[in-house]
Design a protein around this motif. Structure first.
Motif, PDB file in Angstrom:
ATOM      1  N   ILE A 143       0.848  -1.190   0.000  1.00  0.00           N
ATOM      2  CA  ILE A 143       0.000   0.000   0.000  1.00  0.00           C
ATOM      3  C   ILE A 143       0.887   1.244   0.000  1.00  0.00           C
ATOM      4  N   GLY A 144       0.609   2.167  -0.922  1.00  0.00           N
ATOM      5  CA  GLY A 144       1.382   3.400  -1.021  1.00  0.00           C
ATOM      6  C   GLY A 144       2.579   3.319  -1.944  1.00  0.00           C
ATOM      7  N   SER A 145       2.889   2.131  -2.478  1.00  0.00           N
ATOM      8  CA  SER A 145       4.070   1.996  -3.341  1.00  0.00           C
ATOM      9  C   SER A 145       3.864   2.666  -4.692  1.00  0.00           C
ATOM     10  N   THR A 146       2.620   2.795  -5.132  1.00  0.00           N
ATOM     11  CA  THR A 146       2.264   3.606  -6.296  1.00  0.00           C
ATOM     12  C   THR A 146       1.004   4.382  -5.922  1.00  0.00           C
ATOM     13  N   PRO A 147       0.689   5.466  -6.629  1.00  0.00           N
ATOM     14  CA  PRO A 147      -0.496   6.259  -6.273  1.00  0.00           C
ATOM     15  C   PRO A 147      -1.794   5.463  -6.279  1.00  0.00           C
ATOM     16  N   CYS A 148      -1.907   4.449  -7.134  1.00  0.00           N
ATOM     17  CA  CYS A 148      -3.173   3.725  -7.241  1.00  0.00           C
ATOM     18  C   CYS A 148      -3.310   2.596  -6.210  1.00  0.00           C
ATOM     19  N   ILE A 149      -2.219   2.213  -5.564  1.00  0.00           N
ATOM     20  CA  ILE A 149      -2.303   1.125  -4.584  1.00  0.00           C
ATOM     21  C   ILE A 149      -2.632   1.735  -3.216  1.00  0.00           C
ATOM     22  N   THR A 150      -3.934   1.899  -3.008  1.00  0.00           N
ATOM     23  CA  THR A 150      -4.468   2.483  -1.784  1.00  0.00           C
ATOM     24  C   THR A 150      -5.421   1.482  -1.137  1.00  0.00           C
ATOM     25  N   THR A 151      -5.863   1.801   0.069  1.00  0.00           N
ATOM     26  CA  THR A 151      -6.775   0.905   0.757  1.00  0.00           C
ATOM     27  C   THR A 151      -8.175   0.938   0.176  1.00  0.00           C
ATOM     28  N   TRP A 152      -8.486   1.953  -0.640  1.00  0.00           N
ATOM     29  CA  TRP A 152      -9.836   2.046  -1.201  1.00  0.00           C
ATOM     30  C   TRP A 152      -9.931   1.534  -2.639  1.00  0.00           C
ATOM     31  N   ASN A 153      -8.821   1.093  -3.191  1.00  0.00           N
ATOM     32  CA  ASN A 153      -8.840   0.517  -4.540  1.00  0.00           C
ATOM     33  C   ASN A 153      -8.659  -1.003  -4.477  1.00  0.00           C
ATOM     34  N   GLY A 154      -8.578  -1.640  -5.612  1.00  0.00           N
ATOM     35  CA  GLY A 154      -8.409  -3.089  -5.663  1.00  0.00           C
ATOM     36  C   GLY A 154      -8.281  -3.538  -7.104  1.00  0.00           C
ATOM     37  N   THR A 155      -8.444  -4.829  -7.349  1.00  0.00           N
ATOM     38  CA  THR A 155      -8.334  -5.328  -8.715  1.00  0.00           C
ATOM     39  C   THR A 155      -9.009  -6.692  -8.835  1.00  0.00           C
ATOM     40  N   LEU A 156      -8.845  -7.309  -9.994  1.00  0.00           N
ATOM     41  CA  LEU A 156      -9.402  -8.632 -10.274  1.00  0.00           C
ATOM     42  C   LEU A 156      -8.477  -9.717  -9.732  1.00  0.00           C
ATOM     43  N   SER A 157      -9.062 -10.829  -9.347  1.00  0.00           N
ATOM     44  CA  SER A 157      -8.239 -11.995  -9.027  1.00  0.00           C
ATOM     45  C   SER A 157      -7.674 -12.579 -10.318  1.00  0.00           C
ATOM     46  N   LYS A 158      -6.678 -13.446 -10.184  1.00  0.00           N
ATOM     47  CA  LYS A 158      -6.136 -14.131 -11.361  1.00  0.00           C
ATOM     48  C   LYS A 158      -7.224 -14.962 -12.037  1.00  0.00           C
ATOM     49  N   LYS A 159      -8.103 -15.549 -11.237  1.00  0.00           N
ATOM     50  CA  LYS A 159      -9.194 -16.353 -11.788  1.00  0.00           C
ATOM     51  C   LYS A 159     -10.150 -15.491 -12.608  1.00  0.00           C
TER      52      LYS A 159
END
Length: 296
Positions: free
Chosen positions: A163-179
């Motif tokens: 968290i915090g390593s890039t602007p978009c990696i925040t606690t309120w964002n996320g992404t898709l699983s590999k599946k």
């Protein structure tokens, strides 16, 4: 004028709660339920809609499970009060999972078990709805029960990208699983060329504000552009200001957040037989767009 083959409603980020309205930043919590009611009334007066698309953050989420559940009941009640309504199709937003277990959210909003899906639509069109909260720390654990595979995948992702390593990696964002990402790739691969696929998600891939993007925007963008001959438009919520950009042969439309505009923000989308998608912004705050198919 080409005939209309598909018509649907669209909105994002109702984010209802009983918290008082505030102007700075603009978050009109308590009155957002009334704005949703007005949108429902307007949609009901339209020519029949195939569905209504919600790009996420149905509720704000409360300090307790009881408070969050009360918010969810209130919004579900507004939707249920529309007699003869079309289906509501919900993308899951980060606020949807604050003190709300996924099973409860799915039951109240009739979300399919996986949280993502493809819906066949008239005239060969299709809508793919993605879950960008699947790998996240929303609500502390992404809304998953203890020991779920997605919790382990989230922790593995964050080990390499904290968290915090890039602007978009925040606690309120996320992404898709590999599946889910593999399912998306296979689903798009099976779709015919001709740009008759629409995609909906909460967190944007393309956005002027990096702190609102999915955790891995470049990776998802590459995945979309690999199937640009199939994808016409990607709709998202989360960034309440809204936005539009054409990139890699695909339209990206950020739907303005209903929470943030007293004058309301929602729309009606029509698709004609020549492949033109028109978002007619309603409530004065939602921008309007006419989107012709782009070259892949």
């Amino acid at each position: 004028m080409a005939p209309i083959v598909l018509r649907f409603g669209v909105y994002a980020d109702c984010q209802y709660s009983t918290a008082p309205d505030q102007d700075e930043p603009p978050c009109y919590y308590a009155s957002s339920l009334g704005r949703l009611e007005k949108a429902v009334e307007a949609w009901g007066a339209q020519a029949p809609l195939e569905f209504v698309l919600n790009c996420g953050d149905t509720v704000d989420g409360g300090a307790t499970a009881e408070e969050s559940l009360a918010q969810l009941r209130a919004v579900a009640g507004v939707i249920a009060g529309w007699e003869g309504r079309p289906p509501f199709v919900h993308a899951i937003g980060n606020h949807c999972l604050i003190n709300i277990p996924r099973a409860v959210l799915h039951e109240f909003l009739d979300i399919p078990g996986a949280g993502y899906e493809m819906r066949e639509l008239p005239d060969g069109w299709a809508l793919i709805v993605l879950d960008t909260t699947e790998i996240s720390v929303t609500g502390g654990d992404g809304g998953w029960p203890l020991g779920h595979d997605n919790n382990a995948e989230t922790q593995e992702f964050l080990k390499h990208h904290p968290i915090g390593s890039t602007p978009c990696i925040t606690t309120w964002n996320g992404t898709l699983s590999k599946k889910q990402a593999a399912w998306l790739d296979a689903t798009l691969a099976a779709r015919p060329d001709g740009k008759k696929t629409l995609i909906a998600m909460h967190h944007p891939v393309v956005c002027p504000s990096a702190i609102h993007q999915v955790w891995n925007p470049e990776e998802l963008l590459r995945g979309f552009e690999a199937h640009a001959s199939k994808i016409h438009t990607v709709f998202n919520g989360h960034y309440h200001e809204g936005h539009y950009e054409a990139k890699g042969g695909i339209h990206y439309v950020g739907v303005r957040g209903m929470l943030s505009f007293r004058e309301n923000a929602y729309g009606v989308v029509t698709v004609d037989s020549e492949g033109t998608v028109v978002l007619d912004g309603c409530g004065t705050a939602q921008a309007s767009y006419t989107l012709k198919p782009l070259e892949a």
